[in-house]
Design an enzyme around this catalytic site. Structure first.
Site, PDB file in Angstrom:
ATOM      1  N   GLY A 220     -58.280  30.767  -1.837  1.00 31.32           N
ATOM      2  CA  GLY A 220     -58.314  29.397  -2.608  1.00 31.32           C
ATOM      3  C   GLY A 220     -57.818  29.352  -4.007  1.00 31.32           C
ATOM      4  N   SER A 221     -58.343  28.819  -4.792  1.00 31.44           N
ATOM      5  CA  SER A 221     -57.922  28.531  -6.077  1.00 31.44           C
ATOM      6  C   SER A 221     -58.293  29.673  -7.039  1.00 31.44           C
ATOM      7  CB  SER A 221     -58.722  27.276  -6.655  1.00 31.44           C
ATOM      8  OG  SER A 221     -58.320  26.184  -6.249  1.00 31.44           O
ATOM      9  N   THR A 222     -59.085  30.832  -6.626  1.00 29.59           N
ATOM     10  CA  THR A 222     -59.339  31.961  -7.127  1.00 29.59           C
ATOM     11  C   THR A 222     -58.120  32.767  -7.380  1.00 29.59           C
ATOM     12  OG1 THR A 222     -59.932  33.302  -5.374  1.00 29.59           O
ATOM     13  CG2 THR A 222     -61.838  32.197  -6.579  1.00 29.59           C
ATOM     14  N   LYS A 224     -55.139  31.396  -8.291  1.00 33.46           N
ATOM     15  CA  LYS A 224     -54.464  30.835  -9.273  1.00 33.46           C
ATOM     16  C   LYS A 224     -54.492  31.750 -10.519  1.00 33.46           C
ATOM     17  CE  LYS A 224     -55.266  26.321  -7.463  1.00 33.46           C
ATOM     18  NZ  LYS A 224     -55.957  24.812  -7.831  1.00 33.46           N
ATOM     19  N   SER A 279     -58.471  23.520 -12.255  1.00 36.64           N
ATOM     20  CA  SER A 279     -58.044  23.692 -10.843  1.00 36.64           C
ATOM     21  C   SER A 279     -56.974  22.754 -10.379  1.00 36.64           C
ATOM     22  CB  SER A 279     -58.943  24.158 -10.039  1.00 36.64           C
ATOM     23  OG  SER A 279     -58.740  24.898  -8.832  1.00 36.64           O
TER      24      SER A 279
END
Length: 490
Positions: A220-222, A224, A279
């Site tokens: 997921g967004s980690t 990024k 995010s």
């Protein structure tokens, strides 16, 4: 001698010669193979004839031994807080063999390692029984307890991995649900029953799975953080606070599909700092598409993706694909599509950022000791790669610290300590039909600028209310406890 007797004598001589050849073949050529054959009962009896050496954490053994009350084997392995330490130790069983550290360092622990040959020879001459050596780990007992207790309190499947950024020492590896290796250490009926109950076909929760090292999850967004590093390293953007070229709405290239953000958040042409704070999918999806598959893959590989790690326990390789369409690169760059990672890998990402761009090789064995505690082998820290420059790492640190100061990661704040982090809520199941995974990656930085710990937490809560699942809500509090435990033990 008549002809028939001569033939009989020659035949008997050939039989004796064949017997001698066979005897010498067994004694000298096949000796080691037969001695170590798992079907040789004497091998197993010898293996458990003396106490096994210990696995050490913080100067204290987390393993032990007990005398058996029946059968050929004199001793069996015992474990202290076995379920908490199982992802580190693995198991050793009279019936089912061994895995992880118990298997990899078996020679030291049993005393059969070649480096102990002279000591064993002297002990044999003096009549002293053989002893096993010790495996001294890098683990931090307080951090491990904080990690395991946090996962257990959550009551869902999950894992924690924590690393000391400056050295690569693994400080915590926790997995939940877990199992107590003591229950399968013997060879009796109770051990057989316990083994059956631990198998995935009998227990869908799969408690023997080391989720910190062997399970890959969509990050997921980690992820990024990796995409932001790629943007800085490739000169797409040169600071945290310049506006990005990020229209809203943004349609993924080659499609008619708009990439959506979560809620009404300020993502139009947002700076990298603001985009990480809130995010923004559109910003980082477009960054990935603008850079292209090759550059994104190159940066992911620098952080350790696509390669197995050996700590010395093998970890599964994290995934970032090649030959993707631009829209797939965009999705992969926000931790969706095929992107998948172990918790240890995401701890490595946070660690590299915290260590000013230098990624150290993760390891969990500090030294191997002889039975008299002499050091046989010492692990030296080793640089694995340089995913980003010191300047860009410090830019990314400031962005991750904003996430914790006033973004989605405020639950990880520690008074008097600078914390950088990134939350993630990763899609799970076909068309995101199942409850998502909750992620949090972070590091703590002390007043002198040193970073004693980087941590990654993932939670898979199938029973939670879907709208209540978030990395900041479920995973960040556990990461905070682990970081506090490390800081307080310094």
């Amino acid at each position: 001698m008549n002809k028939p007797l001569r033939r009989i004598a020659i035949f008997c001589g050939l039989l004796v010669l064949a017997l001698l050849v066979r005897d010498n073949w067994l004694q000298y050529v096949q000796a080691d193979e037969l001695r170590t054959d798992t079907n040789n009962r004497r091998v197993a009896i010898e293996r458990y004839a003396s106490p096994r050496g210990d696995i050490i954490v913080g100067g204290d053994p987390i393993t032990g031994h007990a005398e058996t009350t029946s059968g050929d084997f004199k001793y069996k392995r015992t474990y202290k807080d076995g379920a908490m330490w199982a992802p580190v130790t693995g198991f050793v069983s009279q019936a089912y063999g061994a895995n992880q550290l118990e298997s990899i360092e078996d020679g030291i622990l049993t005393g059969n390692d070649d480096r102990l040959f002279f000591r064993n020879t002297l002990d044999m001459l003096t009549g002293k029984p053989r002893e096993g050596g010790n495996v001294v780990t890098t683990l931090n007992a307080a951090a491990q307890k904080a990690a395991y207790d946090g996962l257990k309190a959550q009551g869902a499947k999950g894992a924690v991995a924590a690393i000391e950024p400056s050295t690569g020492k693994i400080l915590s590896l926790a997995s939940y649900p877990s199992y107590d290796p003591s229950t399968i250490a013997g060879s009796g009926t109770s051990d057989e029953e316990a083994w059956k109950k631990l198998q995935k076909k009998s227990n869908p929760d799969d408690p023997m799975l080391n989720r910190a090292l062997r399970e890959v999850y969509p990050p997921g967004s980690t992820f990024k953080v990796v995409t932001a590093a790629a943007a800085l390293e490739n000169g797409l953007y040169n600071s945290a606070d310049e506006k990005t070229n990020s229209p809203l709405p943004w349609t993924m290239p080659g499609t008619r599909t708009e990439l959506k953000n979560e809620g009404n958040i300020p993502c139009k042409n947002a700076t990298l700092r603001v985009a990480l704070q809130y995010s923004c999918n559109t910003v980082f999806g477009k960054v990935g598409a603008d850079l292209g598959n090759d550059k994104m893959l190159e940066e992911a590989k620098k952080f350790g993706f696509t390669s197995e790690q050996f700590t010395p326990v093998r970890t599964s390789a994290s995934v970032f694909s090649s030959n993707m369409a631009p829209s797939e690169v965009a999705l992969s760059s926000i931790g969706q599509f095929n992107t998948a990672t172990t918790p240890l890998q995401m701890a490595m990402v946070a660690s590299a950022v915290a260590n000013d761009g230098k990624l150290m090789k993760p390891y969990m064995v500090d030294e191997l000791q002889a039975p008299n505690l002499d050091t046989l082998e010492k692990t030296d820290p080793e640089e694995l790669s340089q995913p980003l420059s010191s300047k860009n790492a410090q830019i990314l640190q400031s962005m991750m610290e904003t996430v914790v100061e006033k973004g989605t990661g405020t639950n990880a704040q520690i008074p008097g300590v600078t914390v950088g982090g990134k939350t993630g809520t990763a899609q799970h199941g076909e068309n995101n039909s199942k409850n998502p995974y909750a992620w949090f990656i972070s590091y703590a930085k002390q007043k002198d600028g040193s970073s004693p710990v980087a941590v990654a937490v993932v939670i898979q809560d199938d029973k939670a209310v879907r709208d209540d699942i978030s990395g900041g809500g479920l995973a960040a509090p556990i990461a905070k406890k682990v970081m506090e435990a490390v800081i307080n033990s310094k």
